[in-house]
Design a protein around this motif. Structure first.
Motif, PDB file in Angstrom:
ATOM      1  N   LEU A 262      -7.822  -0.902   2.315  1.00 60.93           N
ATOM      2  CA  LEU A 262      -7.624  -1.964   3.441  1.00 60.93           C
ATOM      3  C   LEU A 262      -6.368  -2.486   3.347  1.00 60.93           C
ATOM      4  O   LEU A 262      -5.434  -2.604   4.092  1.00 60.93           O
ATOM      5  N   SER A 263      -5.673  -2.763   1.888  1.00 66.27           N
ATOM      6  CA  SER A 263      -4.497  -3.172   1.843  1.00 66.27           C
ATOM      7  C   SER A 263      -3.436  -2.254   2.141  1.00 66.27           C
ATOM      8  O   SER A 263      -2.314  -2.486   3.040  1.00 66.27           O
ATOM      9  N   SER A 264      -3.990  -0.825   1.839  1.00 67.84           N
ATOM     10  CA  SER A 264      -2.998   0.196   2.310  1.00 67.84           C
ATOM     11  C   SER A 264      -2.800   0.439   3.656  1.00 67.84           C
ATOM     12  O   SER A 264      -1.601   0.663   4.447  1.00 67.84           O
ATOM     13  N   LEU A 265      -3.862   0.128   4.166  1.00 65.82           N
ATOM     14  CA  LEU A 265      -4.112   0.355   5.879  1.00 65.82           C
ATOM     15  C   LEU A 265      -3.279  -0.680   6.462  1.00 65.82           C
ATOM     16  O   LEU A 265      -2.390  -0.431   7.348  1.00 65.82           O
ATOM     17  N   PHE A 266      -3.182  -1.885   5.751  1.00 63.89           N
ATOM     18  CA  PHE A 266      -2.733  -3.258   6.700  1.00 63.89           C
ATOM     19  C   PHE A 266      -0.971  -2.993   6.562  1.00 63.89           C
ATOM     20  O   PHE A 266      -0.339  -3.181   7.410  1.00 63.89           O
ATOM     21  N   ARG A 267      -0.505  -2.262   5.043  1.00 58.65           N
ATOM     22  CA  ARG A 267       0.862  -2.169   5.050  1.00 58.65           C
ATOM     23  C   ARG A 267       1.355  -1.084   5.990  1.00 58.65           C
ATOM     24  O   ARG A 267       2.505  -1.222   6.442  1.00 58.65           O
ATOM     25  N   ARG A 268       0.372  -0.226   6.253  1.00 55.24           N
ATOM     26  CA  ARG A 268       0.772   1.019   7.159  1.00 55.24           C
ATOM     27  C   ARG A 268       1.198   0.567   8.548  1.00 55.24           C
ATOM     28  O   ARG A 268       2.005   0.868   9.339  1.00 55.24           O
ATOM     29  N   VAL A 269      -0.039  -0.227   8.882  1.00 55.64           N
ATOM     30  CA  VAL A 269      -0.139  -0.590  10.374  1.00 55.64           C
ATOM     31  C   VAL A 269       1.051  -1.699  10.608  1.00 55.64           C
ATOM     32  O   VAL A 269       2.056  -1.545  11.589  1.00 55.64           O
ATOM     33  N   ARG A 270       1.464  -2.308   9.560  1.00 55.53           N
ATOM     34  CA  ARG A 270       2.476  -3.316   9.760  1.00 55.53           C
ATOM     35  C   ARG A 270       3.821  -2.774   9.643  1.00 55.53           C
ATOM     36  O   ARG A 270       4.557  -3.304  10.538  1.00 55.53           O
ATOM     37  N   THR A 271       3.942  -1.697   8.926  1.00 54.08           N
ATOM     38  CA  THR A 271       5.214  -0.991   9.347  1.00 54.08           C
ATOM     39  C   THR A 271       5.344  -0.246  10.495  1.00 54.08           C
ATOM     40  O   THR A 271       6.525  -0.441  11.087  1.00 54.08           O
TER      41      THR A 271
END
Length: 465
Positions: free
Chosen positions: A318-327
């Motif tokens: 979930l934290s990696s998903l958030f960082r990817r979508v944020r980018t």
């Protein structure tokens, strides 16, 4: 080569502008000094030319004299430096070897990086004025300087700096300006490493920082079953103020809004009749935010916001998903984690997730998130609920002037002239939401929770200063 004066007909050998200039001064001494031969006839030489030549020669002589002085000073410094180096060499120091050695700038930068990284020091600390002052002092230190060990740093050096602080404190408290502008006393409780403490400080508009009068460790008092009540704290503050020689110039005492501190302010005003007391603006703002946050509907919004932040920080996926979508959305903002001990932090948390709304919606709609099929997923329903976002938006708008007032009052920039107008806007914003936002249950009741009599009387008193 020869040259001939246009005005007097003098002929001389050696073409040089300084000789012509000396000749046109029409002054015997200047002409001889500049090898210009006999001076020109003053009646024939124009005045503007003569004055210009005299001025240029005087400026030239001044520059020459300055160069001589610089050369003499450089020679004296070199001689003194040589003597110091010779003395250092004779005392057993290997100065010649150290002088011949030099460290490349890149190597110094690498060592600096290694120190900051290994000791877990934030990189921003390299811009700290104290660190820059330290590096400059080390660069100018003698070759024989060695860094102190832990015992020396926590012993002799600590005692020396404490004595310096004591002397500086005494000089500040004795300044003549104290009688003109008066001073403000501030007291508050704190718990550090499970030690109950009471701090007493004094500040003034001309001082860059507050002066610490005393720190009382109340462990013995509390260990006997007593508490830090108003009477006990009054005795401590009263003792510190009476020890202060110019206590008659302390005209204001600021405390927090606890009930014991309210009684303390009454006691101090009775003991020192010339002194006024008031509730700290930062604590007033915190009480307003705490009162608004105690409303059931607001509590629910805060809990939902905390669930969102906790959910996306719970697993690597979930934290990696958030960082990817944020980018992908070209957003650099991070989540703000809530903390009960920080003023207004949960409202900042809601403000941040409101700014990350589109990122969060994209996260819960992402194919990998949908394919995970979480069994305990409450966050997706919260993120997809437009009523939740509308309520958060209205709540943030309502409390934001309070947050700005809190930030202004808690900063280091002088802001007294701006405090009153901003405090007025706080009341206007709360009243606006209380009267117009009937669709939001918490907005109509937020106005009731705020003690405006206390709040605006404190702000008005500060504004009158």
């Amino acid at each position: 080569m020869k040259w001939e004066c246009t005005y007097c007909g003098l002929q001389r050998t050696g073409v040089h502008v300084s000789r012509m200039r000396a000749h046109w001064t029409c002054d015997m001494n200047m002409s001889k000094a500049g090898k210009g031969g006999p001076p020109c006839n003053a009646s024939k030489c124009p005045d503007y030319l003569r004055e210009s030549c005299i001025k240029e020669i005087e400026n030239f002589n001044k520059d020459k004299e300055t160069q001589v002085q610089r050369k003499r000073k450089a020679t004296e410094e070199a001689t003194a430096r040589a003597k110091r180096m010779a003395v250092a060499h004779q005392s057993g120091q290997k100065q010649q070897k150290l002088r011949m050695q030099s460290t490349d700038h890149i190597e110094v930068d690498n060592l600096m990086f290694e120190f900051f990284a290994a000791e877990n020091i934030p990189f921003r600390k390299i811009n700290a004025p104290t660190f820059k002052k330290l590096v400059a002092a080390i660069k100018n230190a003698p070759y024989s300087y060695t860094t102190p060990d832990r015992q020396k740093l926590s012993g002799v050096i600590l005692d020396r700096n404490y004595g310096t602080y004591e002397a500086e404190r005494t000089s500040r408290l004795s300044m003549p300006a104290v009688r003109i502008y008066g001073t403000t006393a501030v007291t508050d409780g704190a718990t550090i490493q499970k030690h109950p403490l009471v701090n007493v400080l004094v500040s003034m508009c001309l001082w860059p920082k507050a002066v610490l009068l005393n720190v009382h460790d109340c462990s013995d008092h509390v260990s006997q079953g007593f508490s830090k009540d108003a009477e006990f704290v009054s005795d401590l503050v009263k003792g510190d103020l009476r020890k202060y020689k110019q206590n008659q110039h302390v005209d204001l005492l600021i405390t927090d809004g606890a009930s014991d501190m309210t009684n303390l302010r009454s006691n101090i005003e009775s003991l020192f009749p010339w002194m006024s007391t008031m509730w700290c603006i930062c604590h007033v703002c915190n009480c307003i935010l705490a009162a608004i946050g105690s409303i059931d509907e607001v509590k629910e919004l805060i809990e939902k916001g905390k669930k969102i932040v906790t959910w996306f920080n719970e697993t690597h996926f979930l934290s990696s998903l958030f960082r990817r979508v944020r980018t992908e959305h070209d957003v650099q903002l991070q989540f703000i984690l809530g903390c009960d001990t920080r003023f207004g932090l949960f409202f900042l948390l809601l403000h941040r997730i409101l700014k990350l709304k589109q990122v969060l919606k994209s996260c819960v709609a992402d194919a990998s998130y949908v394919a995970s099929k979480f069994t305990d997923d409450e966050v997706k329903g919260i993120v997809d609920d437009e009523t939740f976002w509308a309520s958060v938006d209205s709540l943030v708008k309502m409390v934001w002037p309070v947050m700005m007032l809190l930030r202004m009052a808690d900063g280091e920039t002088p802001c007294l002239s701006k405090l009153y107008s901003l405090a007025t806007s706080v009341g206007d914003r709360l009243r606006l939401h209380a009267g117009l936002d009937d669709a939001l249950p918490f907005a109509g009741r937020s106005i009731v929770y705020v003690d405006y009599a206390v709040f605006f009387s404190s702000v008005s008193f500060l504004g009158s200063l």
